[in-house]
Every structure is written in C-alpha cells, then in structure tokens.
Write a protein that holds these residues in place. Sequence first.
Motif, short mmCIF file in Angstrom:
data_model
loop_
_atom_site.label_atom_id
_atom_site.label_comp_id
_atom_site.label_asym_id
_atom_site.label_seq_id
_atom_site.Cartn_x
_atom_site.Cartn_y
_atom_site.Cartn_z
N ARG A 1 -9.74 27.38 -1.81
CA ARG A 1 -11.02 26.83 -1.34
C ARG A 1 -11.15 26.94 0.17
NH1 ARG A 1 -10.45 21.80 -5.49
NH2 ARG A 1 -11.58 22.75 -7.25
N LEU B 1 -24.24 29.75 -2.73
CA LEU B 1 -22.96 29.48 -3.37
C LEU B 1 -23.22 28.89 -4.75
CD1 LEU B 1 -21.14 27.78 -0.37
CD2 LEU B 1 -21.18 30.21 -0.97
N GLU B 2 -22.55 29.46 -5.75
CA GLU B 2 -22.75 29.00 -7.13
C GLU B 2 -21.53 28.23 -7.62
OE1 GLU B 2 -24.28 30.47 -11.49
OE2 GLU B 2 -23.75 32.00 -10.01
N PRO B 3 -21.62 26.90 -7.68
CA PRO B 3 -20.54 26.16 -8.33
C PRO B 3 -20.57 26.46 -9.82
CG PRO B 3 -22.37 24.68 -7.86
CD PRO B 3 -22.72 26.02 -7.24
N LEU C 1 -15.03 26.58 -6.73
CA LEU C 1 -16.01 25.52 -6.46
C LEU C 1 -16.60 25.09 -7.80
CD1 LEU C 1 -17.87 27.02 -3.36
CD2 LEU C 1 -15.87 25.51 -3.40
N ALA D 1 -19.63 22.83 -3.26
CA ALA D 1 -20.35 23.98 -2.69
C ALA D 1 -21.10 23.58 -1.43
CB ALA D 1 -21.31 24.54 -3.74
N VAL E 1 -26.90 26.59 -1.68
CA VAL E 1 -26.32 26.47 -3.02
C VAL E 1 -27.35 26.82 -4.09
CG1 VAL E 1 -24.68 24.70 -2.31
CG2 VAL E 1 -26.93 24.02 -3.20
#
Length: 293
Positions: free
Chosen positions: A131, A154-156, A168, A174, A188
């Motif tokens: 991370r 950003l894709e959790p 994540l 994220a 995100v």
Amino acid sequence: MTTSPSLTTPSARLGAGTPRLSLNRWSLRTTPLQEFLEATTARGIDAVGLWRQDIAEVGLDALRRRVDDAGLRVSSLCRGGFLTASVEADRAEALADNRRAIDETAALGAPTLVMVVGGITQEDKDLAAARARVTESIAMLAPYAKSAGVTLALEPMHPMFAADRAVLSTLGQALDVAEASGSDAVGVIVDTYHVWWDPALEQSIARAGAGGRLLSYQVCDWNLPLAADPLFSRGYMGDGFIDFPSITRMVTAAGYTGDIEVEIFNEDVWATPADESAKIIAERFEQLVLPHA
C-alpha cells in the motif's frame, strides 16, 4: 506526453439518449468492438467506458475515429495501476506503462483513467508495504496526469481481490492515497460491486464529494452463488443483493453529476445478444439508478 493532433478534441454528443448512462465495454466483452458501439448507439446511450485492450485491437487513432463516428463520448479508460512491485526495475516499467495509459486516455478525450492498483505476491506478503508503494507511485504519476488533463480514479476492490488485484479494499483507504498525492488530479471510483458491503460507505462517499475526489460511479449487482472466478459474479442491476437507490442517493448527495457506467463481468450476459443486453441494461438503469441520480 504525445498524442495525435487529430485526436485532441473530445466527442461532444451530450444528452441525446438515456441521461447519465455509460456502457462499459466489458459489459459486452465478447461482442466485436464495432457491434458493441452500434448496440450502444441503437439504445440511445451517449457514452462508453473503454479498455486498453480495445486500443491494442484496432489502434488508438482508429478507436477514437470509431467512437467519434458513432457520436459517442468516452467516460473512462480502463486500466492503469498495478503499482505494487517491490523490484525497482518492475516498478519503473509499471510507471512508464501508466504514463502511456494517461496519454491514451487524453487522446480518447476521456476525463478519467481507472486505476486498479495491484495486489501482492506469495513471495512478498507485506500488505502495508504494498500500500505504501501504491501511495508513493500515485504521487509520482499525479503531475503527469494533471498536465495531460486526465484524472486518476483509484478503484477500491472487494477484499477477496486484495491478493491479486487491489490492496485498497475500502473507499476510505483509496481516499487516503488520493489525498496523500497532494493533487486534485487523483480521486476515487464508487463501484457498487466492490463497496456495497462497506459499513463506512456513506461517510466515505460524502468525504470524497467534499474533497472533490469523486470521479466515477460504476454500477452492477452482486450475484450469488459466486462464479468459479468471483470477478464474473457481477450482474444486471436488480438480479442480486445491492441497494442501488440508496447508494445512488449517497453519490448524488455528495455532488456527483457525471456519467454512471454499467460495468458487468458475467459469462451469461456475454452470451446474450448485444442488442438484448443493452436493452436490459438501459431498462434496469432507468428503473433502479436514474430516478435517484
């Protein structure tokens, strides 16, 4: 950054079809590209989410021309990311590939590059270190993305994908990475398949909206039983267990007004004729999502 001069103006077709709906390419993954574009426009859908595999198939300039000729916009390009490598040479290669993905996103006139940040390996099981490498790498990529006019979303992903796809797992994680970048070019994605279970979801969506970091909203359902590959358990909205009205209201309350992508990975859906799948997707969107957006 290098782009073709002929491909710098985004497609401008807005509002002619189902409002807010974007059809992700992988919802009709096995449909030939041109047939996918035709099925999209035939259903009155204005936008598509594309994948880098589409660029590899037909070439960047040709893909942009096909999208423009169809009168469509590109809501996002998937995917960048995979930034967890601990070996310096591998990390440098990943950063270079992400810069290429940013260039491609800009050339397609898409606002957002989807970032699937990567997992861990059996040799290196240090989740915290992975991370940390993601956080550092995103901060390194952010200035390049901003100069290209591209945002990094950003894709959790659901925790069952932490080993191989995304370290994540929550929207909050994220957002921590996005905020640590120090750049407004990083935000995100709220993807219902991955975050519907999160007990802090409403607070995290509100936090993303307040910080100007809510960049994309993707919808599909969580089907049971899970497929042998759980990645393919995404279904048509209404076929599974996700409360789309509630989550959509959260996203709306956070100020999100952009495209809403339907992204379904499901072998039964892929086996359905493209025009029929697009019809079902549009109908379910109008029933379960659009009234709350």
